[in-house]
Scaffold this motif. Sequence first.
Motif, mmCIF file in Angstrom:
data_model
loop_
_atom_site.group_PDB
_atom_site.id
_atom_site.type_symbol
_atom_site.label_atom_id
_atom_site.label_comp_id
_atom_site.label_asym_id
_atom_site.label_seq_id
_atom_site.Cartn_x
_atom_site.Cartn_y
_atom_site.Cartn_z
ATOM 1 N N LEU A 115 49.220 16.789 -29.259
ATOM 2 C CA LEU A 115 49.576 18.191 -29.037
ATOM 3 C C LEU A 115 49.571 18.933 -30.376
ATOM 4 O O LEU A 115 49.969 18.382 -31.402
ATOM 5 C CB LEU A 115 50.974 18.300 -28.421
ATOM 6 N N ARG A 116 49.149 20.174 -30.319
ATOM 7 C CA ARG A 116 49.207 21.038 -31.504
ATOM 8 C C ARG A 116 50.560 21.748 -31.486
ATOM 9 O O ARG A 116 50.870 22.475 -30.552
ATOM 10 C CB ARG A 116 48.069 22.047 -31.488
ATOM 11 N N LEU A 120 53.177 25.308 -29.380
ATOM 12 C CA LEU A 120 54.258 24.907 -28.474
ATOM 13 C C LEU A 120 55.463 25.833 -28.593
ATOM 14 O O LEU A 120 55.825 26.259 -29.676
ATOM 15 C CB LEU A 120 54.719 23.482 -28.786
ATOM 16 N N ARG A 121 56.085 26.119 -27.456
ATOM 17 C CA ARG A 121 57.375 26.819 -27.412
ATOM 18 C C ARG A 121 58.362 25.862 -26.757
ATOM 19 O O ARG A 121 58.203 25.494 -25.600
ATOM 20 C CB ARG A 121 57.270 28.114 -26.576
ATOM 21 N N LEU A 126 58.713 18.091 -18.600
ATOM 22 C CA LEU A 126 57.805 17.181 -17.915
ATOM 23 C C LEU A 126 58.242 17.102 -16.461
ATOM 24 O O LEU A 126 59.404 16.835 -16.175
ATOM 25 C CB LEU A 126 57.872 15.790 -18.566
ATOM 26 N N THR A 127 57.308 17.369 -15.544
ATOM 27 C CA THR A 127 57.641 17.397 -14.122
ATOM 28 C C THR A 127 56.623 16.584 -13.338
ATOM 29 O O THR A 127 55.425 16.656 -13.606
ATOM 30 C CB THR A 127 57.615 18.842 -13.591
ATOM 31 N N ARG A 128 57.106 15.854 -12.361
ATOM 32 C CA ARG A 128 56.214 15.131 -11.452
ATOM 33 C C ARG A 128 56.057 15.968 -10.194
ATOM 34 O O ARG A 128 57.049 16.356 -9.577
ATOM 35 C CB ARG A 128 56.787 13.764 -11.113
ATOM 36 N N ASP A 143 55.561 24.265 -21.480
ATOM 37 C CA ASP A 143 56.431 24.707 -22.563
ATOM 38 C C ASP A 143 57.458 25.684 -22.001
ATOM 39 O O ASP A 143 57.503 25.934 -20.791
ATOM 40 C CB ASP A 143 55.634 25.289 -23.730
ATOM 41 N N ALA A 144 58.320 26.235 -22.867
ATOM 42 C CA ALA A 144 59.442 27.074 -22.422
ATOM 43 C C ALA A 144 59.023 28.278 -21.581
ATOM 44 O O ALA A 144 59.667 28.567 -20.577
ATOM 45 C CB ALA A 144 60.285 27.516 -23.612
ATOM 46 N N PRO A 145 57.940 28.992 -21.925
ATOM 47 C CA PRO A 145 57.557 30.113 -21.065
ATOM 48 C C PRO A 145 56.940 29.664 -19.735
ATOM 49 O O PRO A 145 56.677 30.485 -18.872
ATOM 50 C CB PRO A 145 56.524 30.882 -21.892
ATOM 51 N N GLY A 146 56.685 28.361 -19.584
ATOM 52 C CA GLY A 146 56.105 27.857 -18.346
ATOM 53 C C GLY A 146 54.606 27.642 -18.413
ATOM 54 O O GLY A 146 53.970 27.331 -17.405
ATOM 55 N N ASP A 147 54.014 27.775 -19.593
ATOM 56 C CA ASP A 147 52.576 27.540 -19.743
ATOM 57 C C ASP A 147 52.296 26.048 -19.708
ATOM 58 O O ASP A 147 53.003 25.251 -20.336
ATOM 59 C CB ASP A 147 52.062 28.121 -21.066
ATOM 60 N N GLU A 148 51.243 25.660 -18.984
ATOM 61 C CA GLU A 148 50.878 24.254 -18.894
ATOM 62 C C GLU A 148 50.308 23.774 -20.223
ATOM 63 O O GLU A 148 49.413 24.388 -20.789
ATOM 64 C CB GLU A 148 49.843 24.064 -17.788
#
Length: 171
Positions: A115-116, A120-121, A126-128, A143-148
């Motif tokens: 990961l760069r 990242l925010r 991590l969700t299944r 990440d925190a804003p919800g971006d994959e």
Amino acid sequence: ELDLGGLPPDIAAAVTRWRANRELPRSVRPRSQAIDQVAKLLVERAQGASTSLGLGWAARASNGRLAFERDDDSRESLVLPSPGSYRLRHVAVELIPANQVDSGAEVENSLETWLRTDALRWPLKLTREPAREHGARRWLLHDAPGDEVWRSDQPVVSEGGELLFRMIFSL
């Protein structure tokens, strides 16, 4: 509703803990790490960022405002507030800075990618996914804003990032 965005982080954390104690069921007592993460998101005026508190509850920070909500996927999700090692039932998760990775070690039963960190925010989540009709369930990293950030059905990314994300599955 109180705008917590202009408060110092320690005051925002104290207000968050006080509200959690008043508004959540008695069985839900968030860890200090989760409270601190929510306070950070509030102070930063994150938009719709959510942190799992456990036992099916999450705290949502949106433009300095705090809300508690049901988190139906909390038994199949893991909040990753910073690099380190974490565990969710049958899965171990590691976020390892590049300068600490043992390049000769191969880990069985694992998925990994680089990961760069500049993109990242924190915190990461991590969700299944729930079971789909045909096909395996997949893991998603946001990440925190919800971006994959990553998904388990994508090919493994070769080196080039500053942080190694690794999932190790117990058999």
